[in-house]
Enzyme design. Structure first.
Site, mmCIF file in Angstrom:
data_model
loop_
_atom_site.group_PDB
_atom_site.id
_atom_site.type_symbol
_atom_site.label_atom_id
_atom_site.label_comp_id
_atom_site.label_asym_id
_atom_site.label_seq_id
_atom_site.Cartn_x
_atom_site.Cartn_y
_atom_site.Cartn_z
ATOM 1 N N GLU A 1 -32.845 44.922 -29.690
ATOM 2 C CA GLU A 1 -32.469 46.240 -29.166
ATOM 3 C C GLU A 1 -32.918 47.409 -30.057
ATOM 4 O OE1 GLU A 1 -30.525 43.601 -29.115
ATOM 5 O OE2 GLU A 1 -30.150 43.294 -26.976
ATOM 6 N N HIS B 1 -19.131 42.199 -21.454
ATOM 7 C CA HIS B 1 -19.869 42.688 -20.288
ATOM 8 C C HIS B 1 -19.000 43.643 -19.491
ATOM 9 C CE1 HIS B 1 -21.853 38.996 -21.536
ATOM 10 N NE2 HIS B 1 -22.955 39.630 -21.196
#
Ligand SMILES: Cc1ncc(C[n+]2csc(CCOP(=O)(O)OP(=O)(O)O)c2C)c(N)n1
Ligand SMILES: [Mg+2]
Length: 814
Positions: A536, A603
């Site tokens: 990332e 999530h």
């Protein structure tokens, strides 16, 4: 320490360089540059110790390899480096000695200090890619340095993108018409880093990605054996970064790095090495690592402390002998290129030049400040009155006049104190009060521009200036899933803008974990719709580097929860870019991610306060559905601002109407939408909470409570036209609702509406917030229900507010 080159050097290139070196003038010019840079470091430190500058970190002990590197740095090339690179910057012509001192003093004048206008600490370098209107210059016709940041290794992620741009310009035929940014991808991205900073994860992540991507990236490690007081032994396995990285080395039929190691004081060997390494890098797009060993720190790490505290006498003696400038001088004498007298003359000329540059820079820095002080003093001295307070004013003026090296704080602080003492009932002082007040207003405005401009784009292309275009939706519009709306929008984006591209984990072959890019790689190719490794920080860095070179990247972070890996890059690099260069550089990058409630701890994240408070400088957009999200992509692509767009995770399979003008409509940023009109309570929310709020509003309606529901849509910027205030004026009661932590983004919204918009005076009831619990959400639907706020919670809180307001009409329910 052995002088060895891990790759066999190409003999013919070596001969060529050696011949060139025989040119006496070139060598002596290089020696002069080394001496000038050294004197700048020595005098620079003195400026700090005598109080003329605040902090100093310098490039002494690293001069010779940087001169060698500058020889192969061409127009169009890019640097992404750190504070030791002053010699490279001077030798390549991207920086002058006068600018060196202007930066040290913090000169805010862009003409004196073009890199950052006083916003960065000294030796944080950058060139200007933009003209004064914010338009691109021709970057192929100038040498380019991306703007430095202080976090060690923070320069690495963007280096990857700077290098990748060359590869794309060379290999993507669609970019051939994009002029001014590249000459067939021949540009090399030069990175520099200290030996200790190679311990950072960013270094390894960048290296690995560059090896995978095979991009023209050339990293030099300036190895002086120390990271402030911590020696290499505690920083690097085997105390040798090039040894450690041998596994990255290119072998026959394998892709990898070229790895060189050379002593930092060996001028001819360094010139040979850079000539060879960079020509291969430029031609073949192979990444290169140059490990430059045996460098020194003649003055220690910085002006913050002395290195005698932690280095042994032997180490300090060794550093004196192997000082690269000393060795360079010895080499010139041994090879009879010049004699002692000539070198002494060069050194004396260097010192004089540096002193002259320092004096000019100081004068340029001080003159305007003194002038501003004189204006204040003159304004005050025009009128006097016999009252007691006049004596206090005289004393302030006297003290101000006595300061030999004033700063702006002295003037403004004195001016404010004087204004407090100007009596209001004295006729003599009346004009003075008015004059001083207007002086103060003017100065505060000028200083706001000096110190606070350019957090976002101030060009005509600012996202705030993009005209909104409504989505063309009507009764007969085709009903599709949210995913399909986004997919169709991306298809239009890639069809119409050749310099757009998207990359991230799983976005290529499968078109994203939610198939919002389905089929687009097959249609637009792997250079535009691209899978990346799980990395990332460098996905974001890749985006920054590409955007700095004129492309329009969309960097995808698979889930909002994983943005934390890239948050340092976003916060320190992207968010500060326009500000820290005072509009000299821009990286209009879109970071696309998806978040809010779905499933489990990782999530379901909606850590908006973490994000909005760490990336001011990047717009943060929180659409409630995919029609809105698509419109935001279109708006940002029409602008030159960066933005983070968070798609609502649980909205891909929900039904929406396909806008007729897909790819063209634009949702304005900072403009909330009133979704339901009401008169009792204003309910303010965003993202996935909007649907929950809609459900709650229906439940409340059954109890005769009329709620005005507002979707803020964008957190940065926030409600530019004060629509929420208008609603509050009507309902006099307000609830801010989201799924961040208590005191998170809801507290931010409260501050905006009650303090900034002045909503406080319209309240008839305590303003309330409804948020998730402090812990992250537990697994499964019940985990979500009991961790995150739900429609019943909204109902309960709104009902409670109404009960407090009118207990008779709304009796307690439970
Ligand atoms: C992320 C981060 N941690 C700590 C620091 C403080 N710091 C500034 S320079 C430095 C040492 C860097 O050493 P090295 O990379 O070898 O570079 P050198 O100064 O020796 O050239 C440290 C720890 C920082 N700037 N950034
Ligand atoms: Mg070091």
């Amino acid at each position: 320490m052995r002088n060895l080159c891990l790759r066999k050097k190409t003999d013919n290139i070596k001969t060529l360089v050696n011949n060139k070196l025989k040119e006496r003038d070139v060598v002596l010019k290089d020696y002069q540059t080394a001496c000038e840079s050294r004197q700048a470091s020595l005098l620079g430190r003195r400026e700090v110790l005598t109080g003329k500058a605040k902090f100093g970190i310098f490039g002494d002990g690293k001069e010779v390899p940087q001169i060698a590197m500058a020889k192969v740095f061409r127009d169009g090339d890019w640097r992404s480096g750190y504070y030791r690179d002053q010699t490279f910057m001077l030798a390549s012509g991207m920086f002058t000695l006068e600018e060196f001192f202007a930066q040290l003093y913090g000169d805010t004048n862009l003409e004196s200090n073009p890199g950052n206008g006083g916003r960065l600490m000294n030796n944080h370098f950058s060139t200007r890619s933009l003209d004064s209107e914010g338009n691109w210059k021709e970057l192929t016709k100038q040498k380019n340095s991306s703007a430095d940041i202080s976090p060690t290794a923070g320069q690495m992620p963007r280096l990857l993108g700077l290098a990748l741009a060359s590869k794309l310009f060379r290999n993507n035929p669609g970019l051939k018409s994009c002029s001014g940014f590249s000459n067939n991808g021949n540009e090399v991205a030069f990175g520099t880093i200290g030996d200790a900073s190679t311990s950072e994860g960013h270094f390894m992540e960048t290296l690995n990605a560059a090896g995978v991507l095979q991009v023209p990236l050339a990293i030099s490690v300036w190895d002086d054996g120390w990271g402030i007081s911590v020696p290499k032994k505690l920083q690097t396995t085997k105390e040798n970064i090039s040894e450690l990285l041998k596994g990255f080395e290119q072998k026959k039929n394998e892709l990898g790095f070229l790895i060189y190691r050379e002593n930092g004081w060996d001028y001819p060997a360094l010139c040979t090495m850079y000539e060879e390494g960079i020509s291969l890098c430029r031609k073949n797009h192979v990444p290169v690592l140059f490990h430059i060993t045996g460098l020194t720190q003649p003055q220690g790490h910085s002006t913050s402390g002395s290195h005698e505290r932690y280095k042994t006498k032997e180490q300090l003696d060794w550093e004196k002998r192997f000082d690269c400038n000393v060795q360079f001088r010895n080499w010139i004498l041994e090879n009879e290129i010049a004699d002692i007298r000539e070198l002494d003359e060069i050194e004396a000329a260097a010192l004089k030049l540096v002193k002259d540059s320092r004096d000019r820079a100081w004068k340029n820095f001080q003159d305007p400040i003194k002038k501003e002080r004189d204006i204040l003093i003159r304004t005050v001295q025009t009128s006097h009155c016999p009252c007691k307070k006049q004596q206090r004013i005289d004393k302030i003026v006297d003290d101000l006049q006595k300061i030999t090296e004033p700063i702006r704080k002295d003037t403004i602080s004195s001016g404010k104190k004087i204004l407090r003492d100007v009596c209001t009932n004295c006729s003599m002082k009346k004009p003075m009060k008015a004059d001083l007040s207007s002086w103060l207003d003017e100065q505060l405005n000028i200083n706001a521009e000096r110190y606070s401009s350019h957090l976002y784009s101030e060009s005509a292309k600012s996202a705030l200036n993009v005209k909104d275009v409504y989505p063309d939706i009507h009764e007969n519009s085709k009903v599709v899933t949210g995913r399909e709306v986004l997919q169709a929008n991306f298809d239009r984006i890639f069809a119409t803008n050749p310099n757009t591209l998207i990359f991230g984990e799983d976005v290529g072959k499968i078109g994203g974990v939610n198939q919002t890019l389905e089929g687009l790689q097959a249609k637009y190719g792997e250079f535009r719709i691209t899978d990346t490794g799980i990395r990332e920080a460098t996905i974001i860095g890749q985006g920054i580097g590409l955007a700095l070179r004129g492309l329009r990247p969309i960097a995808e972070i698979q889930y909002f929860d994983y943005l934390l890996y890239g948050l340092q890059v976003l916060s320190d690099d992207l968010a500060t870019l326009q500000y820290r260069t005072k509009g000299g550089q821009k990286a209009p990058l879109i970071i696309s991610t998806r978040g809010h409630r779905l499933e489990g701890i990782w999530h379901s994240g909606s850590p908006l306060s973490m994000v909005i408070n760490s990336i001011r400088g990047v717009h943060v957009l929180v659409p409630r559905n995919m029609t809105q999200a698509a419109g935001f992509y279109n708006t940002i692509l029409a602008s030159d601002d960066p933005a983070l767009i968070i798609e609502p995770l649980n909205g891909y399979r929900l039904k929406e109407k396909m806008p007729g003008n897909i790819g063209e409509y634009k949702i304005p940023i900072g403009i909330p939408e009133v979704l339901i009109n009401g008169k009792d309570v204003t309910l303010v929310t965003y993202g996935a909470c909007v649907r929950i709020a809609q459900e709650a509003v229906l439940q409340l309606k059954d109890f005769d409570i009329s709620v005005e529901l507002i979707d803020v849509r964008s957190l940065l910027p926030f409600d530019r036209n004060h629509a929420i205030l208008e609603s509050l004026k009507k309902t006099n009661k307000i609830l801010f609702f989201d799924e961040d932590v208590p005191g998170g983004a809801t507290a931010y919204m409260i501050q905006k509406v009650l303090e900034e918009q002045g909503g406080f005076q319209y309240l008839d009831a305590e303003p309330r917030t409804l948020t998730a619990n402090e812990h992250r959400p537990a697994y499964s639907t019940d985990g979500d229900y009991f961790s995150n706020p739900n429609a019943e919670d909204v109902f309960d809180l709104v009902y409670e507010m109404m009960h407090e307001y009118s207990p008779a009409r709304f009796p307690t329910l439970y």
